[in-house]
Design an enzyme around this catalytic site. Structure first.
Site, PDB file in Angstrom:
ATOM      1  N   GLU A  41       0.901  -1.167   0.000  1.00  0.00           N
ATOM      2  CA  GLU A  41       0.000   0.000   0.000  1.00  0.00           C
ATOM      3  C   GLU A  41       0.928   1.201   0.000  1.00  0.00           C
ATOM      4  OE1 GLU A  41      -2.778   0.216   3.380  1.00  0.00           O
ATOM      5  OE2 GLU A  41      -2.519   2.399   3.338  1.00  0.00           O
ATOM      6  N   ARG A  45       1.392   9.956   1.192  1.00  0.00           N
ATOM      7  CA  ARG A  45       1.931  10.909   2.172  1.00  0.00           C
ATOM      8  C   ARG A  45       3.114  11.650   1.592  1.00  0.00           C
ATOM      9  NH1 ARG A  45       1.372   7.383   7.714  1.00  0.00           N
ATOM     10  NH2 ARG A  45      -0.638   6.581   7.046  1.00  0.00           N
ATOM     11  N   THR A  69      -3.474   6.248   2.083  1.00  0.00           N
ATOM     12  CA  THR A  69      -3.629   7.648   2.510  1.00  0.00           C
ATOM     13  C   THR A  69      -4.236   8.502   1.389  1.00  0.00           C
ATOM     14  OG1 THR A  69      -1.557   7.250   3.728  1.00  0.00           O
ATOM     15  CG2 THR A  69      -2.516   9.419   3.940  1.00  0.00           C
ATOM     16  N   LYS A 129     -11.081  -0.416   6.511  1.00  0.00           N
ATOM     17  CA  LYS A 129      -9.817  -0.303   7.242  1.00  0.00           C
ATOM     18  C   LYS A 129     -10.172   0.222   8.631  1.00  0.00           C
ATOM     19  CE  LYS A 129      -5.847   2.857   7.291  1.00  0.00           C
ATOM     20  NZ  LYS A 129      -4.486   2.912   6.782  1.00  0.00           N
TER      21      LYS A 129
HETATM   22  C1  3PG Z   1      -1.322   3.551   8.124  1.00  0.00           C
HETATM   23  O1  3PG Z   1      -1.191   4.522   7.446  1.00  0.00           O
HETATM   24  O2  3PG Z   1      -2.135   2.674   7.808  1.00  0.00           O
HETATM   25  C2  3PG Z   1      -0.570   3.462   9.386  1.00  0.00           C
HETATM   26  O3  3PG Z   1       0.096   4.638   9.662  1.00  0.00           O
HETATM   27  C3  3PG Z   1       0.410   2.365   9.448  1.00  0.00           C
HETATM   28  O4  3PG Z   1       0.529   2.158  10.786  1.00  0.00           O
HETATM   29  P1  3PG Z   1       1.876   1.628  11.464  1.00  0.00           P
HETATM   30  O5  3PG Z   1       2.968   2.532  10.958  1.00  0.00           O
HETATM   31  O6  3PG Z   1       1.619   1.755  12.929  1.00  0.00           O
HETATM   32  O7  3PG Z   1       2.054   0.206  11.000  1.00  0.00           O
END
Ligand code: 3PG
Length: 208
Positions: A41, A45, A69, A129
């Site tokens: 994924e 960002r 995101t 999600k």
């Molecule tokens: C996301 O964007 O789904 C999370 O920030 C990922 O979370 P993690 O860095 O705690 O695994």
């Protein structure tokens, strides 16, 4: 269940990737594939997301590459044009959801309340999600949220790692977990892709 969902269910882990440089996308895709996790994924960002998705899909056609995101339709369009096979949003957006449905691309909207789930269910979303999973009560909250929505499945993300992933995956409401621990930006910055392969293999062994 769609082939895409079946694939994610088999793989059980969706690496949540944040790339500052698209030039690292090939090596990272290679590391994930070598580690036994041909899925990513790629989060919007950073500005490198779009090009990174193109690179991963071109270099590793069998890899399942999605966009993360995604917070607006403009990003969703860019993700689709780049070849993303699924879209993940941190929250629920009707506009992004409608765009995904119209364009026949799987969307995992972010939810953490029953109200948001009800909004997602108006669009027949099969998997949401749950984000940020750990901070919003983890597995206990997922079980409580799942009760009134028997057909709904979850892909929790946020605070999931090698220590707790098995606990989440033991719940039959969860098809896969998202996590970033195998794609630590420090290793990417240091071009230490063998370490990413190692952690990825470890994660894959853990859940299979
Ligand atoms: C996301 O964007 O789904 C999370 O920030 C990922 O979370 P993690 O860095 O705690 O695994």
């Amino acid at each position: 269940m769609s082939d895409m969902l079946k694939k994610l269910e088999e793989l059980k882990i969706v690496p949540v990737v944040k790339l500052d440089r698209a030039s690292d996308a090939k090596a990272l895709g290679d590391a994930l594939c070598r580690g036994g996790l041909p899925v990513a994924e790629v989060t919007f960002r950073t500005d490198a997301a779009e090009e990174s998705i193109v690179t991963m899909k071109t270099e590793f056609p069998n890899m399942c590459v999605g966009a993360g995101t995604v917070v607006n339709v403009e990003q969703a369009k860019r993700a689709l044009n780049a070849g993303a096979e699924f879209i993940v949003s941190p929250g629920f957006s009707r506009e992004v959801t409608e765009f995904a449905i119209e364009n026949n691309i799987m969307i995992f909207p972010g939810i953490c309340t029953p109200t948001e789930i009800m909004a997602a269910m108006e669009y027949d979303i099969p998997v949401v999600k749950f984000f940020p999973a750990k901070q919003y009560g983890g597995l206990d909250t997922i079980k409580a949220l799942a009760a009134p929505f028997p057909s709904l499945k979850f892909m929790p993300t946020g605070g999931i790692n090698a220590e707790n992933i098995k606990e989440f995956l033991a719940c039959n409401k969860i098809i896969a977990c998202g996590g970033s621990w195998m794609v630590n930006p420090v290793h990417i910055d240091n071009k230490n892709f063998n370490e990413i392969v190692r952690i990825t293999k470890e994660a894959v062994d853990l859940v299979h």
